[in-house]
Design an enzyme around this catalytic site. Structure first.
Site: not given
Length: 355
Positions: A197, A213
């Site tokens: 992301h 992440c």
């Protein structure tokens, strides 16, 4: 020469516009199947003391710690005027199939191999911080999410409250203030808790900053989001040492500081575990052991020639020079809290959906 001219143009554009240019993603033509080396290094000269190393890293699509590996001892806050910096844009491809997305945690880079194109696109990334590690895995992209919301886990809310005194809401709405950025790619592994992301911050790329992440700069995640289809294979590896035997017989090693396992680890001196394949390569007769030793000690994050009977490539031969970095290119000043720069840096507590 073409690459050098492109980067010089970026620096000149910054001088004219008074802004830090956002370069397009670094796309390289794929070498032959029996070759792994791509790109070439360049140099820039710091022209003033008004900004941070992150400003240069962002301009040339490099992670902050990649710049620090290549330029040990450089002040990350305020590089000294006149300092000649190496921009590490030469690298060895990871030892993985040239398809989909390959993420090498140790070098903090993401490689994307577009289908039906003979090229690879390389992005600097942020990964899981110490204690909230990004796992090694083979998975795929299961969902593309524009304008993602952020649903902090119970652990993340606990960390925010304990470390910053902030009580997070159950859901952070989509928008420019969302730590997830404006685009996210959900991976299938781990019940979908790991994402690739963006970010709403202008720092932390090329460092261990997330809760597991993969984080990209805003323009990079937008470009990747537009290109990557659902179902794309993702391989996450952890190769601190990469080696290559090139078609011309030259042998190379690229050594990165390994990811620390605890707060006491020093990434510049801690032991690096080598795969049996790398060990075999390094033990072969045509490998210069003294060059290997020097490369393992230096850990520059750049390819180093280790062939016996071949003089090591010197800086002028291996690096293309570009004009000075203008004051405007250096105008970004971000506060960065760093402990071990390459391994346990924590710029912001968990910012992802992971535990």
């Amino acid at each position: 020469m073409k690459k050098a001219l492109t980067l010089a143009t970026l620096a000149f554009a910054a001088y004219l516009t008074g802004t830090i240019p956002r370069a397009n993603a670094t796309e390289y033509a794929l070498p032959a199947a029996d070759s792994r080396i791509i790109g070439e290094n360049i140099t820039v000269t710091v022209d003033n003391s008004g900004g941070s190393l992150e400003a240069i890293a962002a301009t040339y699509k490099i992670g902050l710690l990649g710049m620090l590996e290549a330029n040990p001892g450089t002040d990350p806050y305020l590089p000294h005027p006149g300092t000649v910096l190496t921009v590490p844009t030469q690298m060895l491809l990871p030892d993985a199939p040239r398809e989909g997305i390959v993420i090498n945690l140790a070098e903090l880079r993401l490689y994307y191999y577009p289908p039906d194109k003979n090229s690879v696109i390389v992005y600097p990334i942020g990964i899981g911080q110490l204690g909230r590690n990004t796992p090694v895995m083979t998975t795929s992209i299961m969902q593309k999410i524009p304008n993602p919301t952020w649903t902090p886990t119970a652990n993340i809310r606990k960390h925010y409250l304990a470390e910053q005194g902030i009580t997070l809401p159950a859901v952070v709405p989509a928008g420019p203030d969302n730590p997830m950025g404006l685009f996210a790619l959900r991976m299938a592994a781990g019940r979908g808790v790991y994402l690739i992301h963006g970010t709403n911050a202008n720092f932390g790329i090329g460092m261990r900053v997330s809760s597991g992440c993969i984080r990209l700069r805003p323009d990079d995640i937008e470009a990747l989001f537009e290109q990557v289809p659902v179902g794309t294979k993702v391989r996450v590896v952890n190769e601190a040492v990469k080696v290559a035997l090139e078609p011309d017989g030259k042998r190379y090693i690229e050594v990165h500081q390994p990811l620390s396992r605890n707060e006491k680890d020093d990434p510049q001196t801690m032991h690096i575990n080598l795969t049996s394949k790398v060990k075999h390569f390094l033990a072969e007769d045509n490998t210069d052991q003294s060059m290997v030793h020097e490369a393992m000690m230096r850990r520059s994050g750049m390819p180093v020639l280790i062939s016996t009977g071949v003089l090591a490539e010197t800086l002028p031969q291996n690096i293309t020079s570009t004009p000075r970095v203008s004051p405007e290119v250096m105008d970004a000043t971000h506060t960065v809290e760093v402990t071990h720069l390459n391994t346990s840096a924590s710029l912001a507590p968990g910012d992802d959906n992971t535990h």
